[in-house]
Design a protein around this motif. Structure first.
Motif, PDB file in Angstrom:
ATOM      1  N   GLY A 131     -16.717  35.365  -0.824  1.00 37.51           N
ATOM      2  CA  GLY A 131     -18.067  35.621  -1.305  1.00 37.51           C
ATOM      3  C   GLY A 131     -19.144  35.020  -0.421  1.00 37.51           C
ATOM      4  N   GLY A 132     -18.743  34.419   0.701  1.00 38.58           N
ATOM      5  CA  GLY A 132     -19.722  33.889   1.643  1.00 38.58           C
ATOM      6  C   GLY A 132     -20.006  32.415   1.527  1.00 38.58           C
ATOM      7  N   PHE A 133     -19.312  31.714   0.638  1.00 41.16           N
ATOM      8  CA  PHE A 133     -19.518  30.275   0.497  1.00 41.16           C
ATOM      9  C   PHE A 133     -18.688  29.527   1.547  1.00 41.16           C
ATOM     10  CE2 PHE A 133     -20.449  31.955  -3.709  1.00 41.16           C
ATOM     11  CZ  PHE A 133     -21.605  31.279  -4.053  1.00 41.16           C
ATOM     12  N   VAL A 134     -19.203  28.373   1.987  1.00 37.94           N
ATOM     13  CA  VAL A 134     -18.452  27.498   2.885  1.00 37.94           C
ATOM     14  C   VAL A 134     -17.772  26.440   2.015  1.00 37.94           C
ATOM     15  CG1 VAL A 134     -18.565  25.951   4.862  1.00 37.94           C
ATOM     16  CG2 VAL A 134     -20.129  27.898   4.711  1.00 37.94           C
ATOM     17  N   VAL A 135     -16.452  26.522   1.922  1.00 42.44           N
ATOM     18  CA  VAL A 135     -15.712  25.782   0.901  1.00 42.44           C
ATOM     19  C   VAL A 135     -14.672  24.864   1.538  1.00 42.44           C
ATOM     20  CG1 VAL A 135     -14.177  26.009  -1.093  1.00 42.44           C
ATOM     21  CG2 VAL A 135     -16.034  27.633  -0.773  1.00 42.44           C
ATOM     22  N   ALA A 136     -14.545  23.656   0.980  1.00 40.58           N
ATOM     23  CA  ALA A 136     -13.443  22.750   1.320  1.00 40.58           C
ATOM     24  C   ALA A 136     -12.480  22.719   0.143  1.00 40.58           C
ATOM     25  CB  ALA A 136     -13.972  21.351   1.623  1.00 40.58           C
ATOM     26  N   LEU A 137     -11.193  22.634   0.443  1.00 40.86           N
ATOM     27  CA  LEU A 137     -10.163  22.603  -0.593  1.00 40.86           C
ATOM     28  C   LEU A 137      -9.400  21.295  -0.507  1.00 40.86           C
ATOM     29  CD1 LEU A 137      -8.386  23.949  -2.793  1.00 40.86           C
ATOM     30  CD2 LEU A 137      -7.044  24.959  -0.928  1.00 40.86           C
ATOM     31  N   LEU A 138      -9.273  20.619  -1.646  1.00 42.87           N
ATOM     32  CA  LEU A 138      -8.603  19.321  -1.678  1.00 42.87           C
ATOM     33  C   LEU A 138      -7.634  19.292  -2.853  1.00 42.87           C
ATOM     34  CD1 LEU A 138      -8.700  16.451  -0.339  1.00 42.87           C
ATOM     35  CD2 LEU A 138     -10.281  15.814  -2.142  1.00 42.87           C
ATOM     36  N   SER A 139      -6.331  19.168  -2.558  1.00 39.22           N
ATOM     37  CA  SER A 139      -5.349  19.093  -3.640  1.00 39.22           C
ATOM     38  C   SER A 139      -4.184  18.216  -3.221  1.00 39.22           C
ATOM     39  CB  SER A 139      -4.864  20.497  -4.039  1.00 39.22           C
ATOM     40  OG  SER A 139      -4.273  21.171  -2.943  1.00 39.22           O
ATOM     41  N   GLY A 140      -3.199  18.085  -4.102  1.00 38.59           N
ATOM     42  CA  GLY A 140      -2.197  17.036  -4.004  1.00 38.59           C
ATOM     43  C   GLY A 140      -1.187  17.148  -2.899  1.00 38.59           C
ATOM     44  N   GLU A 141      -1.064  18.318  -2.228  1.00 35.65           N
ATOM     45  CA  GLU A 141      -0.067  18.389  -1.159  1.00 35.65           C
ATOM     46  C   GLU A 141      -0.554  17.735   0.125  1.00 35.65           C
ATOM     47  OE1 GLU A 141      -1.470  22.770  -1.221  1.00 35.65           O
ATOM     48  OE2 GLU A 141      -1.960  20.954  -2.316  1.00 35.65           O
ATOM     49  N   LEU A 142      -1.828  17.369   0.183  1.00 35.56           N
ATOM     50  CA  LEU A 142      -2.361  16.677   1.352  1.00 35.56           C
ATOM     51  C   LEU A 142      -2.120  15.179   1.219  1.00 35.56           C
ATOM     52  CD1 LEU A 142      -5.814  18.483   1.629  1.00 35.56           C
ATOM     53  CD2 LEU A 142      -3.743  19.004   2.897  1.00 35.56           C
ATOM     54  N   ASP A 143      -1.846  14.519   2.354  1.00 34.81           N
ATOM     55  CA  ASP A 143      -1.693  13.074   2.288  1.00 34.81           C
ATOM     56  C   ASP A 143      -3.069  12.418   2.253  1.00 34.81           C
ATOM     57  OD1 ASP A 143      -2.655  12.533   4.943  1.00 34.81           O
ATOM     58  OD2 ASP A 143      -0.668  12.987   5.753  1.00 34.81           O
ATOM     59  N   VAL A 144      -3.097  11.100   2.076  1.00 36.15           N
ATOM     60  CA  VAL A 144      -4.357  10.394   1.854  1.00 36.15           C
ATOM     61  C   VAL A 144      -5.301  10.541   3.043  1.00 36.15           C
ATOM     62  CG1 VAL A 144      -5.400   8.144   1.434  1.00 36.15           C
ATOM     63  CG2 VAL A 144      -3.312   8.776   0.239  1.00 36.15           C
ATOM     64  N   GLU A 145      -4.764  10.433   4.269  1.00 28.97           N
ATOM     65  CA  GLU A 145      -5.622  10.531   5.445  1.00 28.97           C
ATOM     66  C   GLU A 145      -6.213  11.932   5.576  1.00 28.97           C
ATOM     67  OE1 GLU A 145      -3.777   9.109   8.973  1.00 28.97           O
ATOM     68  OE2 GLU A 145      -3.574   7.055   8.234  1.00 28.97           O
ATOM     69  N   GLN A 146      -5.438  12.958   5.258  1.00 22.35           N
ATOM     70  CA  GLN A 146      -5.951  14.320   5.317  1.00 22.35           C
ATOM     71  C   GLN A 146      -7.049  14.538   4.283  1.00 22.35           C
ATOM     72  OE1 GLN A 146      -2.058  16.201   4.888  1.00 22.35           O
ATOM     73  NE2 GLN A 146      -2.250  17.068   6.930  1.00 22.35           N
ATOM     74  N   ARG A 147      -6.834  13.991   3.077  1.00 26.36           N
ATOM     75  CA  ARG A 147      -7.864  14.107   2.042  1.00 26.36           C
ATOM     76  C   ARG A 147      -9.148  13.415   2.482  1.00 26.36           C
ATOM     77  NH1 ARG A 147      -4.174  12.448  -3.209  1.00 26.36           N
ATOM     78  NH2 ARG A 147      -2.436  13.803  -2.701  1.00 26.36           N
ATOM     79  N   ALA A 148      -8.991  12.229   3.087  1.00 28.48           N
ATOM     80  CA  ALA A 148     -10.163  11.488   3.544  1.00 28.48           C
ATOM     81  C   ALA A 148     -10.913  12.271   4.615  1.00 28.48           C
ATOM     82  CB  ALA A 148      -9.744  10.123   4.070  1.00 28.48           C
ATOM     83  N   SER A 149     -10.175  12.954   5.497  1.00 17.87           N
ATOM     84  CA  SER A 149     -10.813  13.762   6.533  1.00 17.87           C
ATOM     85  C   SER A 149     -11.648  14.873   5.910  1.00 17.87           C
ATOM     86  CB  SER A 149      -9.747  14.353   7.468  1.00 17.87           C
ATOM     87  OG  SER A 149     -10.343  15.169   8.449  1.00 17.87           O
ATOM     88  N   ILE A 150     -11.103  15.525   4.888  1.00 18.20           N
ATOM     89  CA  ILE A 150     -11.852  16.590   4.203  1.00 18.20           C
ATOM     90  C   ILE A 150     -13.088  16.006   3.530  1.00 18.20           C
ATOM     91  CG2 ILE A 150     -11.762  18.216   2.269  1.00 18.20           C
ATOM     92  CD1 ILE A 150      -8.822  18.705   2.987  1.00 18.20           C
ATOM     93  N   LEU A 151     -12.935  14.845   2.889  1.00 19.56           N
ATOM     94  CA  LEU A 151     -14.074  14.234   2.203  1.00 19.56           C
ATOM     95  C   LEU A 151     -15.153  13.785   3.188  1.00 19.56           C
ATOM     96  CD1 LEU A 151     -12.252  12.251  -0.594  1.00 19.56           C
ATOM     97  CD2 LEU A 151     -13.891  14.098  -0.921  1.00 19.56           C
ATOM     98  N   ARG A 152     -14.741  13.324   4.366  1.00 19.62           N
ATOM     99  CA  ARG A 152     -15.744  12.958   5.366  1.00 19.62           C
ATOM    100  C   ARG A 152     -16.558  14.183   5.786  1.00 19.62           C
ATOM    101  NH1 ARG A 152     -11.719   9.297   7.397  1.00 19.62           N
ATOM    102  NH2 ARG A 152     -10.958  10.897   8.826  1.00 19.62           N
TER     103      ARG A 152
END
Length: 498
Positions: free
Chosen positions: A373-394
């Motif tokens: 739909g044209g939105f710029v979206v980040a996806l964060l869920s449990g299969e990512l490790d902590v460092e990967q989640r932190a990278s997305i959050l940054r």
């Protein structure tokens, strides 16, 4: 105190808690605008063997994506908060100080020069970019550096400079000419220990011949081997192994720090280790407990093991939802929920938004639908490790994505000032299907941060959802009002810019 058996397997339990993340294969998080992977998706997964944030049970088909995901554990949250910090947080919360000696005058410092630090140490502090002490530092450092040494239990929110404060205290007590460990700092995870060690090394790099070593997994010592480093940064299991093999003499430790003390005390295994190490320290050892939070039970325990401490706590303030407008939207399907989101965005000027889904499958579907739909979206869920989640959050904090679609792995502890909208795509429920009011509070608390106003919108699609919403209203003594996302005038009046 309990009598601890010699064969207690607390070390294995502690090491297990260090294994926070799982191998992740084939995950792609695509930015629709440039069709490139995010930093996190491209990162190499951590080579550990415990899934991070997964629910304990699976559905009938054994599909983890269909199972409601659980929130991060306390130690995962601690690591996440530190990983996404890129600067000090300017806290507006007031500190309460309980001094060991109430007759002693309380004073604070407004510059590091006032602390009478060794010139080499002051140079290291200034070179790190610390121009003036943060609020916790200006209050804590005069007490930390006092002579004779005084114990401390300190609380301050993540990102306010706690680590630098206790690192400075450790470095100030070290005598480089003595070639044996004089300071010991324990952290709940391998990653947190390494982060603290980096601060020690950077702040102390001007101190000639200073040495730091890490009591962490895969850094074993042989029986009879002696550690000559001045400062040990470690995790509970490995540190206990080093003590057992007599690699260093804990009775010679002059400063003992428990970092993330709430996790260290409240988590099974870590509390046992805190007691064991504490018993081996000399009576003159300076005990420092630092944490972002202290539950009452944790504080009671801390007071038992720390003699006559100076206590610095955040002044307790009632958690309030007054600055968050809360609405519900009736939708008959997930597709209707997605349509409602598009309508909301057409009316509301959203800074950034976090959308909470119950399962990975729903989160992935919604992220893909919004991208299309044209939105710029980040996806964060449990299969990512902590460092990967932190990278997305940054990336999200840097506004590289305006929408974060997530599960319960992001429900608490993450402050992003620009978040103006939180959407419960699925309402939070517990294992019995009742309203999970605590998770609801943490979720919508991702908006309305730092005294600003925010909007929380809840989607309900069945009778159970209506019952859950009524439970939430009753629990918090609030009224969540209806929002008709097909009536643009209604939305403009309720959530539009005034």
């Amino acid at each position: 105190m309990s009598n601890w058996g010699e064969e207690e397997n607390w070390a294995s339990a502690a090491d297990a808690q260090e294994n926070l993340s799982a191998k992740v294969k084939g995950i792609e998080i695509v930015d629709k605008k440039d069709n490139t992977q995010t930093d996190a998706a491209a990162a190499s997964p951590t080579d550990t063997n415990a899934a991070a944030g997964d629910a304990k049970k699976e559905g009938p088909a054994g599909d983890k994506e269909e199972v409601e995901e659980t929130a991060l554990s306390a130690e995962q949250n601690s690591l996440m908060r530190k990983l996404i910090r890129d600067k000090l947080v300017q806290s507006s919360q007031k500190l309460e100080v309980q001094q060991r000696d109430p007759s002693s005058p309380l004073y604070s410092v407004k510059s590091f020069e006032q602390l009478n630090l060794a010139p080499e140490l002051l140079a290291g502090v200034i070179e790190m970019g610390f121009n003036r002490p943060s609020k916790i530092q200006e209050t804590a450092l005069p007490l930390l550096l006092a002579n004779p040494p005084e114990n401390m239990i300190a609380q301050s929110q993540s990102g306010t400079g706690k680590t630098a404060a206790f690192v400075l205290a450790m470095l100030s007590r070290v005598t480089v000419a003595k070639e044996y460990p004089q300071c010991l700092c324990l952290s709940p995870t391998y990653e947190l220990a390494l982060q603290t060690g980096k601060v020690v090394e950077e702040m102390g790099k001007k101190l000639k011949n200073l040495s730091v070593t890490y009591a962490v997994r895969n850094n074993k010592v042989r029986r009879g081997e002696k550690i000559t480093a001045h400062i040990i940064i470690g995790t509970p299991g490995t540190t206990q192994d080093w003590i057992k093999f007599e690699a260093f003499d804990p009775s010679k430790i002059e400063v003992f720090v428990l970092d993330e003390a709430d996790v260290m005390i409240a988590t099974q295994g870590f509390q046992d280790q805190s007691i064991r190490v504490h018993r081996k320290l000399s009576k003159n050892c300076q005990l420092l407990l630092f944490s972002a939070t202290y539950e009452e039970a944790v504080m009671r325990f801390a007071r038992k093991i720390v003699t006559e401490p100076n206590i610095i706590q955040l002044r307790r303030e009632e958690e309030t939802l007054d600055n968050i407008k809360q609405y519900f939207v009736k939708c008959t399907s997930k597709e209707k929920k997605a349509d409602a989101l598009s309508n909301i965005y057409s009316v509301l000027s959203v800074g950034q938004a976090i959308i909470f889904c119950a399962t990975r499958k729903t989160a992935k579907w919604l992220a893909q639908t919004m991208c299309e739909g044209g939105f710029v979206v980040a996806l964060l869920s449990g299969e990512l490790d902590v460092e990967q989640r932190a990278s997305i959050l940054r990336r999200f904090k840097a506004a590289k994505e305006r929408v974060l679609v997530t599960t319960n792995v992001c429900s608490r502890g993450i402050d992003v000032e620009q978040v103006t909208l939180v959407v419960n795509f699925d309402l939070p429920i517990d294992m019995q299907g009742r309203a999970d009011c605590e998770t609801y509070l943490h979720r919508i608390g991702r908006t309305g941060r730092f005294g600003k106003s925010g909007i929380a919108i809840n989607f309900i699609s069945q009778n159970r959802d209506e019952m859950v919403l009524r439970e939430i209203e009753k629990h918090f003594g609030i009224k969540v009002h209806n929002l008709d996302t097909n009536d643009f005038d209604d939305m403009e009046n309720k959530i539009g810019e005034k």
